[in-house]
Design a protein around this motif. Structure first.
Motif, short mmCIF file in Angstrom:
data_model
loop_
_atom_site.label_atom_id
_atom_site.label_comp_id
_atom_site.label_asym_id
_atom_site.label_seq_id
_atom_site.Cartn_x
_atom_site.Cartn_y
_atom_site.Cartn_z
N ASN A 189 -5.01 55.66 -49.93
CA ASN A 189 -3.95 56.66 -49.83
C ASN A 189 -2.66 56.18 -50.48
OD1 ASN A 189 -5.57 58.55 -48.53
ND2 ASN A 189 -5.05 57.80 -46.47
N ALA A 190 -2.40 54.88 -50.37
CA ALA A 190 -1.20 54.32 -51.01
C ALA A 190 -1.32 54.42 -52.53
CB ALA A 190 -1.01 52.86 -50.57
N ILE A 191 -2.52 54.18 -53.04
CA ILE A 191 -2.72 54.27 -54.49
C ILE A 191 -2.51 55.72 -54.95
CG2 ILE A 191 -4.47 54.08 -56.33
CD1 ILE A 191 -5.60 51.65 -54.72
N TYR A 192 -2.95 56.66 -54.14
CA TYR A 192 -2.74 58.07 -54.47
C TYR A 192 -1.24 58.40 -54.48
CZ TYR A 192 -2.94 63.14 -54.32
OH TYR A 192 -2.76 64.47 -54.61
N ASN A 193 -0.55 57.88 -53.49
CA ASN A 193 0.89 58.10 -53.39
C ASN A 193 1.62 57.55 -54.63
OD1 ASN A 193 3.62 56.64 -51.64
ND2 ASN A 193 3.40 58.82 -51.93
N ALA A 194 1.09 56.43 -55.14
CA ALA A 194 1.72 55.79 -56.30
C ALA A 194 1.38 56.49 -57.62
CB ALA A 194 1.30 54.32 -56.37
N THR A 195 0.15 56.96 -57.72
CA THR A 195 -0.34 57.38 -59.04
C THR A 195 -0.78 58.83 -59.13
OG1 THR A 195 -2.61 56.79 -58.47
CG2 THR A 195 -1.27 55.05 -59.48
N GLY A 196 -1.00 59.45 -57.98
CA GLY A 196 -1.59 60.80 -58.02
C GLY A 196 -3.07 60.77 -58.31
#
Lengths: 736, 150, 271
Positions: free
Chosen positions: A705-712
């Motif tokens: 989820n953090a990676i999604y928050n960073a990169t979409g």
């Protein structure tokens, strides 16, 4: 309190930092032979012929096949489908066919080169998809090793009430335990004609059970002793029953002590892994964030034999709807057989897979209705009085919301999450920051009425005035043999220094059930509290100053004092195994994670900068050890999330070395912030619940989820590699 | 092949096939079993020893590469007059030890670091133990244990 | 397996000429792995670790000479290297962890001939000359001619690597070593690269072809134009054509090609 809640240093710490501790490969056994195993190198086929090279000198070499097994050729778990040695069929690469022992390791290895196996190859099944569509039927009638359905409310009605329906599919791969000490066992003939089997094993009584059934010996002729263990994580739950049989067979036939120690390569090829999974979600949600329906399907890959898969799947599906309020849930689950290595117990036991799916999916659901991940979770998080998907009523000890609130505030989640979202699209940033959340729980002890099996544990007063905990549960590094004495000491009212744990030897300690399922502190601990109460009644007043002298005197006057008690399942627990309905666990431990990551916007390399973990363990008997479990379990989750994957080609892992199967180093580890929440459980010792597995359940989705928050970029299969991120990025930008 | 070497606090004579791995000579021939064999290819650091002042992996050194007069320090040599070294004590106290299999190697890496660098930064501490895999801890407690010995 | 331990360089060369099929053992960080796993089946080993004549690092006029048996730690900590060729130390710091750096040698990294050897792009970019010795004498080989194909070298069976001769970098030169690996320590390269800009550009990569490579087409382009943002984009495009990576257990061809371009872009942005 004098012992419970105190950071008493591990009782085995001194031996471990000085190198004095003797793991099985360190034990010097005189005249000990070394064993080797000849194995299948094909995933599926019939054995045509075993050739023993006639030119080789077989003198002083002992070999065994299944014909040397006097009793049942099977490991005894839930079903007995796994042979100890293959008879005419091999169902996975690495399956054992012939055992060899020789006076030296090099001689045994040499002999191994002179045995060849001829096969008729059969059409193998190597993935969940192929097994599901029955490319070939390799197990039972339909390749299904276990299946469950859990129903609550009416999902049809729930979906009808929803404003939005959000679907998703999530996948995970094979995960290797990678304990630093590889598997190893030794069998040593006893002077009385019996046999001692010792080694790196979690569950002495499991090994004993298979030995008794296969060798047709009773417990007067055979005992199993746990040697100090260099890590296990579930990997030494079921596998040692096989390895124990190998050394026992070779020892009985040769009359010599025999040891087998696996090399790393062999260990990775032949021992169990975490089940690969495909989990699908369909969620109904209202605009205001109310979850109206959850439909979940869980598919696990069980490998060639069922081993513990039925219970792994059960725990998986029970946890699949997580810690959320929802009136209507419908969960189905199947475990599919393949011709890959049997998958088995691994810390988390089915829960990490379903939480990876659920916690990523929840973020997607929240996004769909325009709510932030934390607001959505705070709104839907279960509390006392709510019911889980099995309809279990949560009566007490529910720290889910408190864990959530504490990690959110400790990590300043809301502000960072919003800020990252705003900067995510900025093209000029070389490093993108991301923050992600997960909320999860883990049922303590066995599923349903599983703890009704009446595990035993005890206390023994020794001649020197010390007291020993007697339990068949083992310390594999988690610290149970420090924690259990702390509980006993507190209950007895004696200094912790007077209590130790006896070596787990089936000839000495009672059957406490296996050392699994985050059950040791909670279950064995509560038996010890009762033992202590009984013991106290027999002993003189222990409030005197020199307790040790007092106890010594008591011993010299009365002799050994031993109290053994059985576990009593809390009476109100009701469980319907058939419907998978009711009180799935005596209690749950709860947790929430916040992961903070930096993602290189061009190379897509991910570094996890900080992990904030909060757990509700009821009562932290030894807070430093609890923190150790939190950090260690979460780091294993980090490895699984970002880099660990056993890559199989034709049923064989191609990265079966530590140079190629990579796990996190000190430089991959994040900064840690751990928060302990204590919502006591009335049936736990001093309120304590389980902690062992919990920390592995939530790390991966928080990082995802953090990676999604960073990169979409939302990667729905583990591990989340830079290669996958780049591919998805390319795909998204092509469409535009 | 015979070699006279300094092992921990004593001088010993070792006799082994030159292609035998140093770790096997230590563990099986000399019964100094504190050093662990985790991977056999220098990837996990469980077999770390200090050879002539440098931390190395004893699973990828052959006995034939050892010279007369070489000095080897293993975990057994860290104990001085029955007393734990500061690092050993700090590891126990800080909960840096779980299963213990990586600990001998970890302690030797940390010892080699502090022998050369009295005031390492956290980054230098992490660098120095990045060749030692631990599967139980999150490394945080190990780093803390080393930091407290500066 | 026979084991020979020569006492000095001459004896080592004599053994190697008598037993050209024996495997040379330096630090052993790669060779022992193969011996332990039974992959390397050699008749014998010649242990040259510790032969002082070829373990020194010294200055020779405009050149730096690095003995083949210098350990990676020796290079990382060497004063001359940090002054005249710091990029080599940067590369060596990323090979294995401390234990490997303490034992592994620079000559071993070269002779092992892995396309992922991290020091190799540095030697390529610095147009290194390599001295090979045999009982018959010595010869100098241009490093870029040293790799004949995947894990194939130009060394004869009776030759040992003796030293690497590298022109010191000048004060105005810009350089970088970059690596994208599988994790943050002890990692094997998915892509590694050494870039230089002095009088001209030099671009070398590891892990993107069967051998470490120089990218001459891209270099020529950059040397023939004014470097601005447009030129950088074109260079990135060219370099992605010039590399020929593959899929393996560590990474994919697609990702490696992309990263090869990213690393070059970062270097060009920094100069």
């Amino acid at each position: 309190m004098k012992s419970v809640g105190k950071n008493i240093p591990r009782l085995d710490g001194y031996d471990k930092v000085t190198g004095k501790v003797k793991y099985v490969d360190d034990i010097d056994i005189p005249d000990c032979w070394r064993g080797e195993v000849v194995r299948s190198d094909i995933p599926y086929g019939r054995i045509k012929k075993i050739n023993f090279d006639k030119a080789f000198d077989w003198d002083k070499v002992m070999t065994c096949t299944y014909k040397d097994i006097p009793g049942k050729n099977a490991t005894i778990f839930l079903s007995d489908d796994q042979p100890i040695l293959a008879e005419n069929l091999v169902k996975h690469v690495g399956e054992a066919i012939v055992l060899i022992a020789a006076p030296s390791a090099s001689k045994a290895l040499e002999a191994k080169k002179h045995i060849t196996i001829e096969y008729d190859t059969l059409d193998s099944v190597l993935s969940i998809e192929d097994s599901r569509k029955r490319k070939n039927v390799i197990f039972g009638k339909d390749n299904i090793q276990a299946k469950y359905k859990i129903e609550k409310g009416d999902v049809k009605k729930g979906f009808a009430e929803a404003d939005f329906i959000v679907e998703g599919e999530y996948r995970t791969g094979f995960h290797e335990h990678a304990y630093i000490e590889t598997q190893g066992m030794a069998a040593i003939p006893r002077p009385d004609g019996g046999l001692t089997v010792t080694g790196s094993l979690q569950c002495p009584y499991y090994v004993l059970k298979t030995l008794k059934s296969a060798l047709l010996l009773d417990e007067t002729k055979i005992n199993v002793v746990q040697a100090p263990m260099g890590g296990a994580f579930g990997g030494k739950e079921d596998y040692p029953s096989l390895l124990g049989m190998y050394v026992a067979l070779l020892s009985i036939k040769s009359g010599k002590p025999v040891k087998i120690i696996y090399s790393r390569d062999e260990d990775i090829v032949v021992t169990t892994k975490r089940h690969p999974s495909i989990v699908t979600h369909k969620t109904g949600v209202k605009k205001d964030g109310t979850i109206t329906a959850m439909e979940i399907d869980v598919a696990f890959e069980g490998g060639a034999y069922s081993t513990l898969s039925p219970v792994v799947l059960s725990r998986g599906v029970i946890h699949s709807a997580g810690a959320y309020k929802c009136e209507n849930t419908f969960c189905t689950a199947n475990c599919y057989a393949t011709n890959n290595v049997p998958t088995g117990a691994f810390r988390g036991f089915g829960a990490p897979q379903v939480f990876y799916a659920l916690e990523m999916h929840i973020d997607k659901v929240a996004e769909r209705i325009g709510m932030s991940p934390h607001e959505f979770r705070l709104k839907n998080c279960v509390e006392v009085g709510d019911r889980l998907s099995t309809t279990q009523l949560l009566k007490e000890s529910v720290g889910a919301k408190e864990c959530l609130e504490k990690v959110l505030s400790a990590a300043d989640f809301g502000k960072k999450w919003r800020n990252n979202l705003d900067t995510c699209a900025f093209k000029h940033l070389r490093t993108k920051k991301g923050i992600g959340l997960s909320l999860y729980m883990h049922g303590g002890a066995f599923t349903g009425s599983g703890e009704g099996m009446k595990s035993e544990a005890g206390l023994r007063l020794n001649k020197d005035g010390t007291i020993s905990v007697l339990t068949g549960c083992t310390d594999m590094g988690q610290g149970s043999h420090t924690v259990l004495p702390q509980i006993a000491a507190e209950s007895l009212g004696v200094p912790a220094a007077l209590v130790n744990t006896a070596v787990p030897d089936t000839a000495v300690v009672p059957d406490s059930g296996p050392t699994v399922a985050s059950r040791t502190t909670m279950i064995i601990g509560s038996i010890l509290v009762r033992c202590a109460e009984k013991m106290k009644k027999k002993l003189p007043d222990l409030k005197k100053r020199d307790v040790k002298e007092l106890l010594k005197t008591y011993y010299s006057e009365h002799g050994e004092l031993k109290i053994i008690e059985r576990y009593i399942l809390p009476p109100e627990i009701k469980w319907d195994q058939e419907k998978h309905c009711g009180d799935a666990y005596p209690v749950y431990s709860w947790a929430a994670d916040v992961a903070e990551v930096s993602v290189d916007a061009e190379t897509f390399e991910v570094s996890v900068d900080k992990l904030t973990v909060a757990v509700d363990v009821g009562r932290a008997v030894n807070p430093v050890l609890v923190e150790g479990q939190m950090e260690g379990g979460t780091l294993q989750a980090l490895g699984w999330a970002l880099m660990e994957d056993c890559i199989y080609k034709n049923g064989k892992p191609v990265n079966n070395r530590f140079q190629t199967y990579i796990i996190p180093t000190a430089k991959d580890a994040p900064e840690w912030k751990t928060i302990i929440v204590e919502k006591p459980f009335s049936y736990g010792p001093f309120g304590a619940k389980g902690i062992g597995e919990l920390p592995l359940d939530g790390g991966a989705p928080a990082i995802a989820n953090a990676i999604y928050n960073a990169t979409g970029l939302r990667i729905t299969s583990l591990p989340i590699t830079p290669e996958k991120l780049y591919s998805l990025y390319e795909e998204k930008n092509k469409i535009k | 092949m015979k070699r006279r070497i300094k092992l921990n606090n004593g001088i010993i004579n070792a006799d082994a096939d030159p292609i035998r791995r140093l770790i096997d000579v230590l563990r099986y021939d000399l019964q100094v079993t504190g050093t662990k064999d985790g991977c056999g290819e220098g990837a996990c650091g469980a077999c770390s020893i200090i050879l002539n002042g440098e931390c190395v992996n004893s699973c990828i050194i052959l006995f034939g590469q050892i010279e007369d007069g070489d000095e080897i320090l293993t975990v057994e040599g860290l104990l001085k007059d029955g007393k734990l070294s500061r690092l050993q004590e700090s590891f126990v106290k800080n909960g840096a030890v779980h299963c213990g299999a990586c600990i001998p190697g970890m302690l030797l890496s940390a010892t080699a670091l502090l022998n050369k660098n009295l005031k390492p930064t956290d980054e230098e501490i992490k660098d120095s133990i990045s060749g030692n895999l631990c599967r139980c801890t999150g490394y945080g407690k190990i780093i803390k244990a080393i930091r407290e010995c500066i | 397996m026979e084991f020979l331990s020569p006492k000095n360089l001459n004896e080592a060369l004599k053994f190697k000429s008598e037993h050209p099929d024996f495997t040379v053992l330096a630090g052993g960080t790669d060779a022992c792995t193969l011996i332990n796993s039974g992959i390397l089946k050699s008749k014998g080993l010649i242990n040259i670790y510790g032969i002082k004549e070829i373990a020194e690092i010294k200055e020779n006029g405009d050149f730096l000479e690095i003995g083949a048996l210098a350990t990676l730690t020796q290079i990382i900590e060497n004063r001359l290297v940090s002054k005249f060729l710091p990029v080599l130390a940067m590369a060596c710091k990323t090979i294995g962890a401390r234990q490997i750096q303490n034992r592994g040698t620079i000559g071993g990294n070269v002779m092992n001939a892995s396309p992922a050897g991290d020091a190799l792009p540095v030697f390529l970019a610095y147009e290194t000359k390599m001295e090979l010795l045999s009982a018959k004498g010595s010869r100098l080989v241009l490093f870029e001619k040293f790799y004949a194909g995947y894990r194939k070298t130009a060394a004869e069976a009776d030759e040992l690597a003796a030293k690497f001769i590298i022109k010191k970098c000048d004060d105005k030169e810009r350089f970088a070593f970059m690596k994208v690996g599988t994790r943050r320590a002890q990692s094997i390269s998915k892509v590694c690269a050494c870039f230089r800009q002095s009088s001209s550009y030099k671009i070398a990569y590891g892990s993107v072809a069967p051998t470490p490579i120089r990218c001459y087409v891209t270099e020529k382009f950059l040397n023939g134009c004014k470097t601005d943002a447009f030129a950088a984009d074109e260079a990135v495009r060219l370099v992605r054509q010039e590399v020929s990576p593959m899929d393996d257990i560590r990474s994919t061809a697609n990702y490696r090609r992309h990263v090869a371009g990213v690393l070059l872009k970062r270097f060009l942005e920094s100069v």
